[in-house]
Write a protein that holds these residues in place. Sequence first.
Motif, PDB file in Angstrom:
ATOM      1  N   GLY A 186       0.179  94.744 -54.536  1.00 49.43           N
ATOM      2  CA  GLY A 186       0.156  94.123 -55.225  1.00 49.43           C
ATOM      3  C   GLY A 186       0.260  92.733 -55.744  1.00 49.43           C
ATOM      4  N   ASP A 206       0.501  90.294 -60.100  1.00 53.27           N
ATOM      5  CA  ASP A 206      -0.002  91.655 -59.847  1.00 53.27           C
ATOM      6  C   ASP A 206      -1.715  90.970 -58.823  1.00 53.27           C
ATOM      7  OD1 ASP A 206      -0.697  94.182 -59.486  1.00 53.27           O
ATOM      8  OD2 ASP A 206       0.568  94.611 -61.443  1.00 53.27           O
ATOM      9  N   ALA A 208      -3.818  93.792 -59.849  1.00 52.51           N
ATOM     10  CA  ALA A 208      -4.939  94.758 -60.511  1.00 52.51           C
ATOM     11  C   ALA A 208      -4.169  94.165 -61.889  1.00 52.51           C
ATOM     12  CB  ALA A 208      -3.344  96.274 -59.975  1.00 52.51           C
ATOM     13  N   ALA A 250       3.008  98.367 -59.121  1.00 50.15           N
ATOM     14  CA  ALA A 250       3.140  99.985 -58.866  1.00 50.15           C
ATOM     15  C   ALA A 250       2.906 100.300 -57.846  1.00 50.15           C
ATOM     16  CB  ALA A 250       1.754 100.804 -59.506  1.00 50.15           C
ATOM     17  N   THR A 252       1.649 100.907 -54.589  1.00 51.81           N
ATOM     18  CA  THR A 252       0.484 101.186 -54.227  1.00 51.81           C
ATOM     19  C   THR A 252       0.324 101.705 -52.913  1.00 51.81           C
ATOM     20  OG1 THR A 252      -0.004  99.550 -54.126  1.00 51.81           O
ATOM     21  CG2 THR A 252      -0.857 100.946 -56.250  1.00 51.81           C
ATOM     22  N   ASP A 254      -1.011  99.855 -50.889  1.00 49.10           N
ATOM     23  CA  ASP A 254      -2.990  99.660 -50.574  1.00 49.10           C
ATOM     24  C   ASP A 254      -3.134  98.929 -50.138  1.00 49.10           C
ATOM     25  OD1 ASP A 254      -2.696  97.681 -52.860  1.00 49.10           O
ATOM     26  OD2 ASP A 254      -4.267  99.388 -54.198  1.00 49.10           O
TER      27      ASP A 254
END
Length: 304
Positions: A186, A206, A208, A250, A252, A254
């Motif tokens: 992120g 970030d 997010a 975090a 993640t 992703d």
Amino acid sequence: MTKLVAVHGDITAQRADAIVNAANNAMRGGGGVDGAIHRAGGPEILRECVERFPYGLATGDAGWTRAGALPARWVVHTVGPNYAAGQRDRALLESCYRRALEVADELDARTVAFPLISAGVYAWPRREAVAAAIDTIAAASTRVEEVSLVAVDRGAHQEIASALVMATSLRILQGVRELHRRGFHGVRVRPGVAPSGMYWRVSLWDAADPASGIHYTSGTETAFAGDAVEATTPAHDVAELILRAMPGLAPTGDAPGYAQWYEGLLARVEPEHRLPVSFADYFDDSEGWEIGWGSGVRYPAPPA
């Protein structure tokens, strides 16, 4: 962490525990820094070279002699690659700094002064020579407490001093890569140039939580995230500073596409410390980010 400084002066006048000589393979004295060290140190250095290196020294290797009449205690001799003669493998240049520091550790030297190896008559492009010196010294595992990069030429000294400041910027970018490698995909970056054109800037946030963020400008030199990042600060330590300043991050994992894109970006940035630019006055980023302000070299914009 080794302290790394730029010094404008004569390598033969440095009162370090050890000074580094940019020697040649024969190890019998020569021109440039090599000749200056032999002249200032006296015949004792050449006598020891003959005794200790009867067959010379390989390119990229290092060895030591006492320093004769010089104010230093030892001379660490290393042979840089001759760019003008086709020896253009950067690994050989990096080996000079790494091996010289290993020899300094054998001597228990705590302060070491280097010239800019291979950047004189061996014609290594100075920008890359400076980057190789800083990066190799920063990455070395050594007990040396302070390393000086010494240049008698004012222009070379200014370039080294500027590169040390800009190395903080590079370490921040490398800290982001370290986080990506740990799965903190992120973390996003947006680098640019101040309206004056004098300072490089970067914002980190970030994905997010776009309202989160850290901002850095090279105008503050080493100040970053409430602490300091030096040219020799490891990427792991920079990553920890970012995590401390952005506690909501975090791991993640992703966004592997962004992390891969970022790896490629740094592969273009690192060899010569040409920092990326995504915004500046009168800059059109539709063709991607620029690698080195004003260079014209572009890198694709980040994936959505």
